[in-house]
Design a protein around this motif. Structure first.
Motif, PDB file in Angstrom:
ATOM      1  N   ARG A 141     -33.029 -33.940  21.985  1.00 18.90           N
ATOM      2  CA  ARG A 141     -34.049 -34.959  21.693  1.00 18.90           C
ATOM      3  C   ARG A 141     -34.685 -34.576  20.362  1.00 18.90           C
ATOM      4  O   ARG A 141     -35.333 -33.532  20.232  1.00 18.90           O
ATOM      5  N   ALA A 166     -36.985 -34.101  17.177  1.00 17.47           N
ATOM      6  CA  ALA A 166     -38.442 -33.947  17.059  1.00 17.47           C
ATOM      7  C   ALA A 166     -38.935 -34.137  15.633  1.00 17.47           C
ATOM      8  O   ALA A 166     -40.139 -34.044  15.378  1.00 17.47           O
ATOM      9  N   VAL A 180     -40.242 -26.849  15.451  1.00 17.20           N
ATOM     10  CA  VAL A 180     -39.235 -27.465  16.317  1.00 17.20           C
ATOM     11  C   VAL A 180     -38.478 -28.572  15.580  1.00 17.20           C
ATOM     12  O   VAL A 180     -39.081 -29.447  14.947  1.00 17.20           O
ATOM     13  N   PHE A 225     -35.458 -29.984  17.388  1.00 15.26           N
ATOM     14  CA  PHE A 225     -35.099 -30.808  18.542  1.00 15.26           C
ATOM     15  C   PHE A 225     -35.228 -29.967  19.800  1.00 15.26           C
ATOM     16  O   PHE A 225     -35.335 -28.740  19.738  1.00 15.26           O
ATOM     17  N   THR A 226     -35.276 -30.657  20.930  1.00 14.58           N
ATOM     18  CA  THR A 226     -35.379 -29.974  22.220  1.00 14.58           C
ATOM     19  C   THR A 226     -34.231 -30.417  23.113  1.00 14.58           C
ATOM     20  O   THR A 226     -33.469 -31.331  22.785  1.00 14.58           O
ATOM     21  N   LYS A 231     -33.063 -32.340  26.277  1.00 16.46           N
ATOM     22  CA  LYS A 231     -33.598 -33.404  27.129  1.00 16.46           C
ATOM     23  C   LYS A 231     -33.724 -32.960  28.574  1.00 16.46           C
ATOM     24  O   LYS A 231     -34.671 -33.324  29.277  1.00 16.46           O
ATOM     25  N   PRO A 252     -36.951 -29.692  28.429  1.00 12.06           N
ATOM     26  CA  PRO A 252     -37.739 -29.879  27.204  1.00 12.06           C
ATOM     27  C   PRO A 252     -38.450 -28.619  26.715  1.00 12.06           C
ATOM     28  O   PRO A 252     -38.805 -28.528  25.531  1.00 12.06           O
ATOM     29  N   LYS A 286     -36.596 -25.045  23.072  1.00 15.17           N
ATOM     30  CA  LYS A 286     -36.730 -25.625  21.733  1.00 15.17           C
ATOM     31  C   LYS A 286     -35.714 -25.007  20.767  1.00 15.17           C
ATOM     32  O   LYS A 286     -35.307 -23.859  20.924  1.00 15.17           O
ATOM     33  N   THR A 296     -35.404 -24.436  16.687  1.00 14.21           N
ATOM     34  CA  THR A 296     -36.339 -24.440  15.570  1.00 14.21           C
ATOM     35  C   THR A 296     -35.651 -24.202  14.228  1.00 14.21           C
ATOM     36  O   THR A 296     -34.518 -23.732  14.156  1.00 14.21           O
TER      37      THR A 296
END
Length: 451
Positions: free
Chosen positions: A45, A47, A59, A61-62, A64, A67, A70, A72
């Protein structure tokens, strides 16, 4: 006294292009990327968006599904590109680096003064948690699971692999912090595999809170999966964590320095490299930053992020893989060969002693990526068993995968292997069977049907 395990099965592939034992600073690199495709089963997901300004540790994206896990930025700078593929699949997030890196502060801390929950929270917030891999299946570790053991291999036996003794000679403080961190969150001493003959003055043998096992033998003796199989095999319902030895130092730096310092050393190797050598760079660097001006360019080349057996084919415009420790450049081999295998073969390598070159066991070769044949029937030949030092039946396991037979896959050892552990089976296979691809399909099927 530490245990010594001697492995007879396996195969050392001696290639031209081994790096000299010197570490140079890589040329200034302005682009770095983190690729969701480097992580098995990850659905990311996003960010950030193009144009956003980030610090190292912010961050990108994480996950899904989880969550709290992370991913980075390895450097500070501006988001230069968000690359997508088919059906808008996220392929990479590219950061254009600042001239001087600024870091998000996560705070220095003594690992031993923190609770398990505090350590895990720090690892996930900083983006370091994905460096901990869970077996079976080779996925990012589940923080809610306590593993039965943690394993780290301190040496690599793959072709032209880096010498971690050289790479990490000044990292003892950070390695120890990483070990202490893993012990605190697992509740157990960390198992480390060390190459037989390593001296007591080695940075690895001096580490505390570890259980050392020495391994002697040809590749894949340095694979952590092989070491787990001989020390503490994985059974159904059990979990083991593993960490790449360079990533262990990055984990340690999070506590000793207080920020996500993604510096690592990448070795540039292969017969098509003018001067194979070690480069000090940062995780996710653009491949061209290491290869530009250092390739022979006499033939069509294949650039590999990783080693020749398990690495990913890339171009100079791509980025180094998240878990990669080397770049290898070899001839592509996309040409016809006069008489093929019928030539005398003094400069050909064969695992089956087909060519007279086997009379020179220390000879090094400039191998290419040519299949030297075509796909044939998948038969029981006994080839795989000669190079796989594990108590499993590889051919029957692969046939169970092709048949989608989950019960047989479990009984034949699917929980114990990853594609890298059976890469040599693919190399020696006269049927040109895509062993690693088939095993990957089996892992995907197991995760889908059993979770």
């Amino acid at each position: 006294m530490s245990k010594v395990i001697k492995l007879k099965k396996g195969l050392d592939i001696k290639l031209n292009g081994e790096a000299e034992k010197t570490v140079l600073q890589a040329e200034s690199c302005d682009l770095y990327a983190v690729k969701p495709t480097d992580f098995r089963t990850l659905t990311p997901r996003l960010a950030v968006k193009v144009g956003d300004v980030v610090k190292a540790g912010d961050v990108l994206f994480t996950d899904k599904a989880n969550p709290e896990i992370k991913f980075t930025a390895p450097v500070s700078g501006t988001i230069a590109a968000v690359t997508r593929g088919e059906r808008r699949k996220l392929l990479e997030v590219v950061v254009k680096a600042d001239a001087e890196i600024t870091y998000k502060d996560f705070g220095k801390a003594d690992v031993n003064s923190l609770s398990r929950e505090e350590i895990i929270s720090k690892l996930m917030d900083s983006g370091v948690w994905p460096m901990i891999i869970q077996r079976p299946y080779g996925i990012i570790a589940n923080p809610e699971i306590t593993p039965k053991a943690v394993f780290i291999s301190t040496f690599d036996t793959a072709p032209l692999a880096p010498d971690f003794e050289l790479v990490l000679k000044n990292e003892e403080k950070n390695l120890q912090a990483g070990i202490d961190c893993l012990k605190k969150i697992s509740g157990k001493d960390v198992n480390i595999g060390v190459k037989e003959g390593t001296t007591m003055n080695s940075v690895f043998t001096r580490l505390k809170n570890t259980v050392i096992t020495y391994f002697d033998g040809p590749h894949p003796a340095g694979n952590v999966g092989i070491q787990i199989n001989h020390v503490n095999p994985i059974n159904k319902g059990e979990h083991v964590w593993t960490v790449n030895i360079q990533d262990l130092a990055i984990i340690g730096r999070l506590f000793t320095e207080g920020y996500f310092d993604a510096q690592k050393i990448i070795v540039l190797t292969g017969s098509e490299v003018k001067k194979p050598i070690y480069y000090h760079t940062i995780l996710g660097a653009k491949v061209a930053c290491l290869t530009e001006g250092n390739l022979k360019n006499q033939v069509h080349q294949r650039i590999i992020s990783g080693n020749v057996l398990t690495g990913e084919k890339v171009t100079s415009d791509n980025f180094i893989g998240y878990y990669a420790n080397q770049i290898t450049v070899i001839p592509e081999g996309d040409c016809y060969e006069f008489l093929g295998w019928a030539t005398p073969g003094f400069n050909k390598f064969s695992a089956s002693k087909l060519f007279p070159s086997f009379l020179f066991p220390n000879k090094h070769y400039s191998l290419d990526a040519n299949y030297h044949g075509e796909r044939r029937a998948f038969v029981v030949s006994g080839q795989y068993e000669k190079v796989l030092p594990m108590d499993i039946l590889p051919v029957y396991l692969l046939k169970a995968v092709l048949a989608g037979d989950i019960d047989n896959m479990e009984q034949l050892g699917i929980y114990e292997v990853l594609p890298e552990d059976m890469a040599l089976c693919e190399f020696v296979c006269t049927s040109k069977t895509p062993v690693q691809k088939i095993l990957e399909q089996g892992i995907e099927l197991m995760m889908k049907e059993t979770n």
